[in-house]
Design an enzyme around this catalytic site. Structure first.
Site, mmCIF file in Angstrom:
data_model
loop_
_atom_site.group_PDB
_atom_site.id
_atom_site.type_symbol
_atom_site.label_atom_id
_atom_site.label_comp_id
_atom_site.label_asym_id
_atom_site.label_seq_id
_atom_site.Cartn_x
_atom_site.Cartn_y
_atom_site.Cartn_z
ATOM 1 C CB SER A 1 18.794 -42.587 25.455
ATOM 2 O OG SER A 1 17.944 -41.478 25.610
HETATM 3 N N1 SAH Z 1 17.274 -39.257 22.239
HETATM 4 C C1 SAH Z 1 18.242 -38.374 22.810
HETATM 5 C C2 SAH Z 1 17.887 -38.149 24.270
HETATM 6 C C3 SAH Z 1 18.485 -36.942 24.805
HETATM 7 S S1 SAH Z 1 18.011 -36.587 26.465
HETATM 8 C C4 SAH Z 1 19.628 -38.995 22.707
HETATM 9 O O1 SAH Z 1 19.737 -40.212 22.819
HETATM 10 O O2 SAH Z 1 20.596 -38.260 22.546
HETATM 11 C C5 SAH Z 1 16.501 -35.733 26.245
HETATM 12 C C6 SAH Z 1 16.531 -34.473 25.442
HETATM 13 O O3 SAH Z 1 15.228 -33.895 25.530
HETATM 14 C C7 SAH Z 1 17.504 -33.400 25.934
HETATM 15 O O4 SAH Z 1 18.326 -32.994 24.881
HETATM 16 C C8 SAH Z 1 16.585 -32.265 26.395
HETATM 17 O O5 SAH Z 1 17.138 -30.967 26.180
HETATM 18 C C9 SAH Z 1 15.353 -32.499 25.527
HETATM 19 N N2 SAH Z 1 14.104 -31.932 26.043
HETATM 20 C C10 SAH Z 1 13.646 -31.875 27.322
HETATM 21 N N3 SAH Z 1 12.441 -31.272 27.362
HETATM 22 C C11 SAH Z 1 12.118 -30.942 26.072
HETATM 23 C C12 SAH Z 1 11.008 -30.283 25.471
HETATM 24 N N4 SAH Z 1 9.971 -29.827 26.182
HETATM 25 N N5 SAH Z 1 11.032 -30.115 24.133
HETATM 26 C C13 SAH Z 1 12.062 -30.550 23.366
HETATM 27 N N6 SAH Z 1 13.146 -31.165 23.891
HETATM 28 C C14 SAH Z 1 13.177 -31.369 25.234
#
Ligand code: SAH
Length: 219
Positions: free
Chosen positions: A69
């Site tokens: 993010s």
């Molecule tokens: N806070 C993280 C955001 C990553 S993007 C950062 O800054 O790195 C969002 C993440 O949510 C992705 O890695 C995606 O695989 C995960 N995601 C999407 N749907 C999900 C679910 N149902 N359960 C767990 N993770 C999920």
């Protein structure tokens, strides 16, 4: 728990500039700004050639079609969570693990769930390497993690088409969830406060763009 407390990481000047930018964009929580100025965001980028870009206020690819993010978004969600030392937080969407590190530095005990195995494994390695030890889970965050509920705070870091009911149930009375809700390209950042067993309030904090919250898991 964090062990690398006094370690000095490179790029402090770039982190300082990022903090100035986050202030200009309206982040006011000094605790949040202090931890962002300390955590080495560049180490969450796989390719060292991109380390230099880690302190721009931009989302960035972390593989598996996902992104770390944007720093502003991490700061904004962390500010909205209003973390108190000792808060038990459920994070849905570990991704790179950067937001996880921010939550831990703010004094929380973190339970984090990721549905993509590749990211789940890499984030553990990454966070352990720099001294952060949340509880990691591979699974579908739509379901939350009921065995450790209730949580004082819940943060969802992917765009949810609607508010997952399981997460509402796992929020402590007096607790708060920060979740981007909406279809595909744009989501509204919502704060949901649990006032009592049956009463929740909801407030909208503007538009953001996240990768989607998906059902099930991926190998
Ligand atoms: N806070 C993280 C955001 C990553 S993007 C950062 O800054 O790195 C969002 C993440 O949510 C992705 O890695 C995606 O695989 C995960 N995601 C999407 N749907 C999900 C679910 N149902 N359960 C767990 N993770 C999920």
């Amino acid at each position: 728990m964090k062990v690398e407390k006094n370690k000095k990481y490179p790029y402090q000047e770039l982190r300082n500039s990022l903090i100035r930018l986050l202030r200009e964009k309206g982040i006011t929580d000094e605790a949040v700004l202090a931890v962002i100025s300390k955590i080495p965001r560049h180490l969450f980028f796989i390719d060292t050639a991109f380390h230099i870009h880690a302190y721009k206020d931009q989302a960035f690819s972390i593989g598996a079609g996902q992104t770390i993010s944007q720093p502003y978004t991490v700061a904004f969600q962390s500010q909205l969570l209003d973390i108190k030392a000792g808060d038990k937080i459920l994070e849905v969407g570990t991704g790179s693990g950067y937001q996880t590190a921010v939550l831990i530095e703010l004094g929380a005990t973190v339970y984090t769930i990721e549905r993509q195995r590749e990211l789940f494994i890499r984030a553990q390695q990454q966070l352990h390497d720099i001294g952060y030890f949340p509880k990691f889970f591979y699974g579908d965050g739509y379901e939350g993690k009921v065995v450790f509920a209730p949580y004082n705070k819940i943060i969802v870091t992917a765009g949810a088409p609607s508010i997952p009911q399981a997460l509402l149930k796992q929020l402590a009375v007096g607790g708060r969830m920060v979740i981007p809700v909406g279809e595909k390209d744009v989501q509204k950042m919502l704060i949901i406060d649990r006032i009592s067993e049956t009463k929740f309030t909801q407030k909208d904090y503007g538009s953001f763009a996240f990768v989607p919250l998906l059902k099930g898991t991926e190998k």
